[in-house]
Design an enzyme around this catalytic site. Structure first.
Site, PDB file in Angstrom:
ATOM      1  N   TYR A 131       0.828  -1.224   0.000  1.00  0.00           N
ATOM      2  CA  TYR A 131       0.000   0.000   0.000  1.00  0.00           C
ATOM      3  C   TYR A 131       0.859   1.271   0.000  1.00  0.00           C
ATOM      4  CZ  TYR A 131      -3.122   3.500   2.188  1.00  0.00           C
ATOM      5  OH  TYR A 131      -3.818   4.633   2.517  1.00  0.00           O
ATOM      6  N   GLY A 177       2.035  -7.877  -1.067  1.00  0.00           N
ATOM      7  CA  GLY A 177       1.924  -6.869  -2.122  1.00  0.00           C
ATOM      8  C   GLY A 177       1.203  -7.432  -3.341  1.00  0.00           C
ATOM      9  N   PHE A 213      10.185  -0.603   2.777  1.00  0.00           N
ATOM     10  CA  PHE A 213       8.820  -0.729   3.309  1.00  0.00           C
ATOM     11  C   PHE A 213       8.460  -2.157   3.698  1.00  0.00           C
ATOM     12  CE2 PHE A 213       8.891   2.829   0.403  1.00  0.00           C
ATOM     13  CZ  PHE A 213       8.202   3.809   1.075  1.00  0.00           C
ATOM     14  N   ALA A 214       9.267  -3.135   3.250  1.00  0.00           N
ATOM     15  CA  ALA A 214       8.850  -4.538   3.375  1.00  0.00           C
ATOM     16  C   ALA A 214       8.854  -4.968   4.839  1.00  0.00           C
ATOM     17  CB  ALA A 214       9.793  -5.425   2.574  1.00  0.00           C
ATOM     18  N   THR A 244       7.381   3.259  12.989  1.00  0.00           N
ATOM     19  CA  THR A 244       5.970   3.291  13.424  1.00  0.00           C
ATOM     20  C   THR A 244       5.781   3.952  14.777  1.00  0.00           C
ATOM     21  OG1 THR A 244       4.129   1.860  14.106  1.00  0.00           O
ATOM     22  CG2 THR A 244       6.315   0.953  14.358  1.00  0.00           C
ATOM     23  N   TYR A 297       5.330  -6.260  17.366  1.00  0.00           N
ATOM     24  CA  TYR A 297       5.492  -5.428  16.169  1.00  0.00           C
ATOM     25  C   TYR A 297       6.278  -4.155  16.502  1.00  0.00           C
ATOM     26  CZ  TYR A 297       4.377  -2.033  12.574  1.00  0.00           C
ATOM     27  OH  TYR A 297       4.481  -1.071  11.617  1.00  0.00           O
ATOM     28  N   LYS A 331      10.215  -3.057  15.327  1.00  0.00           N
ATOM     29  CA  LYS A 331      10.547  -1.815  14.612  1.00  0.00           C
ATOM     30  C   LYS A 331      11.519  -0.961  15.431  1.00  0.00           C
ATOM     31  CE  LYS A 331       8.099  -1.914  10.714  1.00  0.00           C
ATOM     32  NZ  LYS A 331       8.482  -1.449   9.375  1.00  0.00           N
ATOM     33  N   PHE A 381       2.067   7.186  11.927  1.00  0.00           N
ATOM     34  CA  PHE A 381       0.912   6.931  12.772  1.00  0.00           C
ATOM     35  C   PHE A 381      -0.091   6.186  11.867  1.00  0.00           C
ATOM     36  CE2 PHE A 381       1.798   8.860  16.976  1.00  0.00           C
ATOM     37  CZ  PHE A 381       3.132   9.101  16.738  1.00  0.00           C
ATOM     38  N   ASN A 382      -1.374   6.471  11.873  1.00  0.00           N
ATOM     39  CA  ASN A 382      -2.307   5.638  11.083  1.00  0.00           C
ATOM     40  C   ASN A 382      -2.508   6.231   9.697  1.00  0.00           C
ATOM     41  OD1 ASN A 382      -2.676   4.862  13.906  1.00  0.00           O
ATOM     42  ND2 ASN A 382      -4.212   3.505  13.044  1.00  0.00           N
TER      43      ASN A 382
HETATM   44  N1  UFG Z   1     -10.387  -1.311  15.179  1.00  0.00           N
HETATM   45  C1  UFG Z   1     -11.667  -1.706  15.525  1.00  0.00           C
HETATM   46  N2  UFG Z   1     -12.292  -2.587  14.710  1.00  0.00           N
HETATM   47  C2  UFG Z   1     -11.724  -3.107  13.589  1.00  0.00           C
HETATM   48  C3  UFG Z   1     -10.413  -2.687  13.253  1.00  0.00           C
HETATM   49  C4  UFG Z   1      -9.766  -1.790  14.068  1.00  0.00           C
HETATM   50  O1  UFG Z   1     -12.217  -1.269  16.531  1.00  0.00           O
HETATM   51  O2  UFG Z   1     -12.359  -3.925  12.918  1.00  0.00           O
HETATM   52  C5  UFG Z   1      -9.694  -0.340  16.046  1.00  0.00           C
HETATM   53  C6  UFG Z   1      -8.390  -0.873  16.595  1.00  0.00           C
HETATM   54  O3  UFG Z   1      -8.583  -1.618  17.756  1.00  0.00           O
HETATM   55  C7  UFG Z   1      -7.625   0.433  16.816  1.00  0.00           C
HETATM   56  C8  UFG Z   1      -8.143   1.349  15.706  1.00  0.00           C
HETATM   57  O4  UFG Z   1      -9.366   0.780  15.268  1.00  0.00           O
HETATM   58  O5  UFG Z   1      -7.967   0.988  18.045  1.00  0.00           O
HETATM   59  C9  UFG Z   1      -7.209   1.437  14.530  1.00  0.00           C
HETATM   60  O6  UFG Z   1      -6.862   0.110  14.144  1.00  0.00           O
HETATM   61  P1  UFG Z   1      -6.091  -0.233  12.801  1.00  0.00           P
HETATM   62  O7  UFG Z   1      -5.991  -1.723  12.744  1.00  0.00           O
HETATM   63  O8  UFG Z   1      -6.729   0.473  11.660  1.00  0.00           O
HETATM   64  O9  UFG Z   1      -4.672   0.428  12.996  1.00  0.00           O
HETATM   65  P2  UFG Z   1      -3.617   0.254  14.209  1.00  0.00           P
HETATM   66  O10 UFG Z   1      -3.735   1.490  15.051  1.00  0.00           O
HETATM   67  O11 UFG Z   1      -3.725  -1.033  14.900  1.00  0.00           O
HETATM   68  O12 UFG Z   1      -2.238   0.130  13.469  1.00  0.00           O
HETATM   69  C10 UFG Z   1      -1.770   0.972  12.452  1.00  0.00           C
HETATM   70  C11 UFG Z   1      -0.776   0.160  11.626  1.00  0.00           C
HETATM   71  C12 UFG Z   1       0.425  -0.147  12.444  1.00  0.00           C
HETATM   72  C13 UFG Z   1       0.977   1.093  13.105  1.00  0.00           C
HETATM   73  C14 UFG Z   1      -0.085   1.796  13.886  1.00  0.00           C
HETATM   74  C15 UFG Z   1       0.469   3.060  14.462  1.00  0.00           C
HETATM   75  O13 UFG Z   1      -1.361  -1.053  11.171  1.00  0.00           O
HETATM   76  O14 UFG Z   1       1.398  -0.701  11.593  1.00  0.00           O
HETATM   77  O15 UFG Z   1      -1.167   2.084  13.024  1.00  0.00           O
HETATM   78  O16 UFG Z   1      -0.539   3.856  14.976  1.00  0.00           O
HETATM   79  F1  UFG Z   1       1.965   0.760  13.947  1.00  0.00           F
END
Ligand code: UFG
Length: 325
Positions: A11, A36, A72-73, A116, A140, A144, A168-169
């Site tokens: 992505y 990918g 990125f991998a 991250t 994770y 990192k 971040f996200n």
């Molecule tokens: N969430 C839900 N329901 C879902 C999916 C996610 O409630 O079905 C919540 C998660 O618990 C979290 C938030 O939504 O609180 C965001 O979750 P994501 O899975 O979208 O993203 P993350 O915050 O877990 O992780 C992402 C990347 C990581 C990175 C992180 C840094 O995947 O690689 O952001 O903030 F480290």
């Protein structure tokens, strides 16, 4: 510059590869296509089907002569890493050991690395500056952090010009390139799959966090703005230095607020169900990106959550089943 984008069929890697090409750089994408997609490799990029754990192939490719590597991998799911820690360390730490050894063997001078927010764990203060304590709470994040530590030593030892960008996200789409994980686990793409009618509802992982509405708060950044930071980092990297920059908008949105925004953008009710907390999730992650703003002049152009979700929604509607296989 002549650049190797490792993980450039994923992505974020594919968006950065596309932006590098648009800026006039020569790009080779190196990807094992496990997560990918061949169709995500932008037109104009050369492609090598290779694994970051295959040091010989990495060295052979880098021998052609590159000005830099963007790496990125990685495996990047917090919850999965809790269940499979060794796999995460093998790919994320072991893969970067190989990248650095291959760069050293071939005299490749520059490295931009995808780090991250997960390295900070549960922060004492938000927004989180780069000087915050490093206390990851998931394998994770720990993998990192170990990699960032290695890069710091390698920059000093071998004169590599290195930059770690702590994302971040990330969400949204750019240049016809979007988010297609299988299985999908991220909040925004899952909400959009519900809006598209592909899933009946969205689970909310935990409603008892110490936040105003009880759900986790995250800082969502447009992939276009994140990509732009990589181009700035590449230009700014200095031999022997390892720079570290957080990348976010500096604004936090709860899971419920994200879903509410997705409802507005899509016009779909997006039903939800309550679910237990997901392992490894910190309650609040919001970035201070003051350092990259001050040092590199980075400025998000699309900071608005509605725009981020609208761009993701446009891509999702155009690619309801993701990339072709
Ligand atoms: N969430 C839900 N329901 C879902 C999916 C996610 O409630 O079905 C919540 C998660 O618990 C979290 C938030 O939504 O609180 C965001 O979750 P994501 O899975 O979208 O993203 P993350 O915050 O877990 O992780 C992402 C990347 C990581 C990175 C992180 C840094 O995947 O690689 O952001 O903030 F480290």
């Amino acid at each position: 510059m002549d650049l190797l984008v490792i993980g450039g069929a994923g992505y974020i890697g594919s968006v950065v590869a596309g932006q590098l090409l648009a800026a006039g750089h020569r790009v080779t994408v190196y990807d094992n296509l496990v997560n990918g997609h061949r169709a995500a490799v932008p037109d104009g990029a050369a492609f090598v089907h290779g694994d970051v754990l295959d040091l010989d192939t990495l060295i052979r490719v880098l021998r052609r002569g590159f000005d830099g590597v963007l790496h990125f991998a990685a495996l990047s799911l917090v919850g999965e890493s809790v269940a499979e820690p060794a796999r995460y360390f093998r790919t994320n730490v072991g893969g970067t050991v190989n990248v650095i050894e291959a760069m050293r063997a071939t005299g490749t001078p520059r490295l931009v690395f995808s780090s991250t927010a997960a390295v900070y764990g549960v922060p004492d203060e938000v927004p989180i500056p780069e000087t915050a304590p490093l206390r990851p709470i998931s394998p994770y994040g720990a993998s990192k952090l170990a990699t960032d530590t290695l890069i710091g030593y390698a920059a000093a030892a071998h004169g590599i010009a290195a930059v770690s960008l702590r994302y971040f996200n990330v969400a949204g789409a750019w240049g016809g390139l979007g988010e297609d994980h299988r299985p999908e686990t991220h909040l925004i793409p899952l909400a959009l799959q519900v809006a598209l009618g592909q899933r009946p509802h969205l689970a909310i992982f935990g409603s008892d966090y110490p936040t105003p509405d009880g759900t986790c708060i995250r800082d969502y950044l447009h992939v276009e703005d994140l990509g732009h930071a990589h181009l700035l980092a590449l230009e700014a990297a200095q031999p022997g230095q390892h720079r570290i920059y957080n990348l976010g908008n500096g604004a936090g949105f709860s899971v419920r607020e994200v879903i509410e925004t997705a409802r507005r953008v899509t016009g779909h009710p997006i039903p939800t169900v309550a679910a237990p907390r997901r392992a490894g999730d910190p309650p609040v992650l919001v970035a201070s990106s003051e350092r990259i703003r001050a040092e590199l002049g980075w400025e998000p152009r699309k900071p608005d959550l509605e725009t981020i979700i609208a761009d993701a929604w446009e891509w999702t509607r155009a690619h309801p089943h993701g990339y072709p296989e």
